[in-house]
Design an enzyme around this catalytic site. Structure first.
Site, PDB file in Angstrom:
ATOM      1  N   HIS A  18       0.832  -1.208   0.000  1.00 36.08           N
ATOM      2  CA  HIS A  18       0.000   0.000   0.000  1.00 36.08           C
ATOM      3  C   HIS A  18       0.858   1.246   0.000  1.00 36.08           C
ATOM      4  O   HIS A  18       1.983   1.242   0.492  1.00 36.08           O
ATOM      5  CB  HIS A  18      -0.959   0.029   1.191  1.00 36.08           C
ATOM      6  CG  HIS A  18      -0.312  -0.218   2.511  1.00 36.08           C
ATOM      7  ND1 HIS A  18      -0.004  -1.484   2.951  1.00 36.08           N
ATOM      8  CD2 HIS A  18       0.092   0.631   3.482  1.00 36.08           C
ATOM      9  CE1 HIS A  18       0.555  -1.403   4.141  1.00 36.08           C
ATOM     10  NE2 HIS A  18       0.641  -0.133   4.482  1.00 36.08           N
ATOM     11  N   HIS A  57       0.787   5.325   1.132  1.00 31.61           N
ATOM     12  CA  HIS A  57       0.112   6.336   1.952  1.00 31.61           C
ATOM     13  C   HIS A  57       0.193   7.688   1.250  1.00 31.61           C
ATOM     14  O   HIS A  57       1.254   8.057   0.739  1.00 31.61           O
ATOM     15  CB  HIS A  57       0.830   6.517   3.300  1.00 31.61           C
ATOM     16  CG  HIS A  57       0.920   5.298   4.162  1.00 31.61           C
ATOM     17  ND1 HIS A  57       0.116   5.097   5.256  1.00 31.61           N
ATOM     18  CD2 HIS A  57       1.737   4.211   4.121  1.00 31.61           C
ATOM     19  CE1 HIS A  57       0.435   3.956   5.848  1.00 31.61           C
ATOM     20  NE2 HIS A  57       1.417   3.397   5.178  1.00 31.61           N
TER      21      HIS A  57
HETATM   22  P1  AMP Z   1       1.573   0.265   7.311  1.00 32.14           P
HETATM   23  O1  AMP Z   1       1.930   0.363   8.761  1.00 32.14           O
HETATM   24  O2  AMP Z   1       2.452   1.049   6.389  1.00 32.14           O
HETATM   25  O3  AMP Z   1       1.452  -1.178   6.960  1.00 32.14           O
HETATM   26  O4  AMP Z   1       0.163   0.947   7.171  1.00 32.14           O
HETATM   27  C1  AMP Z   1      -1.015   0.321   7.477  1.00 32.14           C
HETATM   28  C2  AMP Z   1      -2.033   1.416   7.622  1.00 32.14           C
HETATM   29  O5  AMP Z   1      -3.297   0.823   7.558  1.00 32.14           O
HETATM   30  C3  AMP Z   1      -1.941   2.195   8.941  1.00 32.14           C
HETATM   31  O6  AMP Z   1      -1.789   3.570   8.652  1.00 32.14           O
HETATM   32  C4  AMP Z   1      -3.292   1.890   9.609  1.00 32.14           C
HETATM   33  O7  AMP Z   1      -3.799   3.009  10.285  1.00 32.14           O
HETATM   34  C5  AMP Z   1      -4.162   1.502   8.438  1.00 32.14           C
HETATM   35  N1  AMP Z   1      -5.249   0.581   8.708  1.00 32.14           N
HETATM   36  C6  AMP Z   1      -5.225  -0.539   9.469  1.00 32.14           C
HETATM   37  N2  AMP Z   1      -6.429  -1.156   9.434  1.00 32.14           N
HETATM   38  C7  AMP Z   1      -7.218  -0.406   8.599  1.00 32.14           C
HETATM   39  C8  AMP Z   1      -8.581  -0.521   8.154  1.00 32.14           C
HETATM   40  N3  AMP Z   1      -9.362  -1.513   8.553  1.00 32.14           N
HETATM   41  N4  AMP Z   1      -9.053   0.438   7.330  1.00 32.14           N
HETATM   42  C9  AMP Z   1      -8.271   1.468   6.934  1.00 32.14           C
HETATM   43  N5  AMP Z   1      -6.996   1.619   7.314  1.00 32.14           N
HETATM   44  C10 AMP Z   1      -6.463   0.707   8.140  1.00 32.14           C
END
Ligand code: AMP
Length: 143
Positions: A106, A108
Site C-alpha cells: 500500500h 500512503h
Molecule cells: P503500514 O503500517 O504502512 O502497513 O500501514 C497500514 C495502515 O493501515 C496504517 O496507517 C493503519 O492506520 C491503516 N489501517 C489498518 N487497518 C485499517 C482498516 N481496517 N481500514 C483502513 N486503514 C487501516
C-alpha cells in the site's frame, strides 16, 4: 513480518478488497482501490492498494506498482485540494523493520500543513463521520 513471508489472504486489506470488512472508499478502478486510513496520521490520510495479492515492494509486479502510482498521482491533488494542504507526503513501508503493519502492498498519501505534526503510525482511531465527510470532499475534488 519479513519481506519473504508468503502472502496472507486473510490480511485486513485483502478482506477490504473482498468486501468482508468495511472501508470508506474514495476511488477504485480495475487494478487499484483507494480508501481512508482509519487511524490517520493527519486528516485526509488515504491509502492506495493494488487489487493483486502482493505483500511488498519486492513481490509486487511492476505493472501493479505502476497502477498504484498512477492512482496515487491522480488522487494526491484531490486530497491536497480537499484538505487545503500546502504539502503532502507519499510513503510506502516494507517489512516490520520499516514499520509496515499490514502485509498487503500500500501507498500512503498524507496531507501536511506547516506546524501541524503528524500523529504516530496507526495510533488514533478517527471519528467515522468526520472520515466520511473528508472522503466526500476528496471524491468531489476528483470529479
Ligand atoms: P503500514 O503500517 O504502512 O502497513 O500501514 C497500514 C495502515 O493501515 C496504517 O496507517 C493503519 O492506520 C491503516 N489501517 C489498518 N487497518 C485499517 C482498516 N481496517 N481500514 C483502513 N486503514 C487501516
Amino acid at each position: 513480518m519479513q519481506l519473504t513471508d508468503a502472502y496472507d489472504p486473510q490480511n485486513i486489506f485483502a478482506r477490504i478488497l473482498r468486501d468482508e470488512m468495511p472501508s470508506i472508499r474514495v476511488y477504485e478502478d480495475e487494478m487499484t482501490l483507494a480508501f481512508m486510513d482509519i487511524m490517520p496520521q493527519t486528516p485526509g490520510h488515504v491509502l492506495v492498494i493494488p487489487r493483486a495479492a502482493s505483500t511488498n515492494f519486492l513481490t509486487i509486479s511492476p505493472e501493479d506498482a505502476a497502477a498504484v502510482m498512477s492512482t496515487a498521482h491522480k488522487l494526491a491533488p484531490a486530497v491536497q485540494h480537499a484538505m487545503q494542504a500546502p504539502g503532502f507526503m507519499v510513503a510506502q513501508l516494507n517489512g516490520s523493520a520499516a514499520g509496515q503493519t499490514v502485509p498487503h502492498y500500500h501507498m500512503h498519501i498524507i496531507p501536511r500543513h506547516e506546524g501541524l505534526e503528524m500523529l504516530g503510525h496507526g495510533t488514533q482511531m478517527a471519528d467515522m463521520d468526520e472520515l466520511a465527510e473528508i472522503a466526500r470532499r476528496i471524491r468531489a475534488a476528483l470529479t
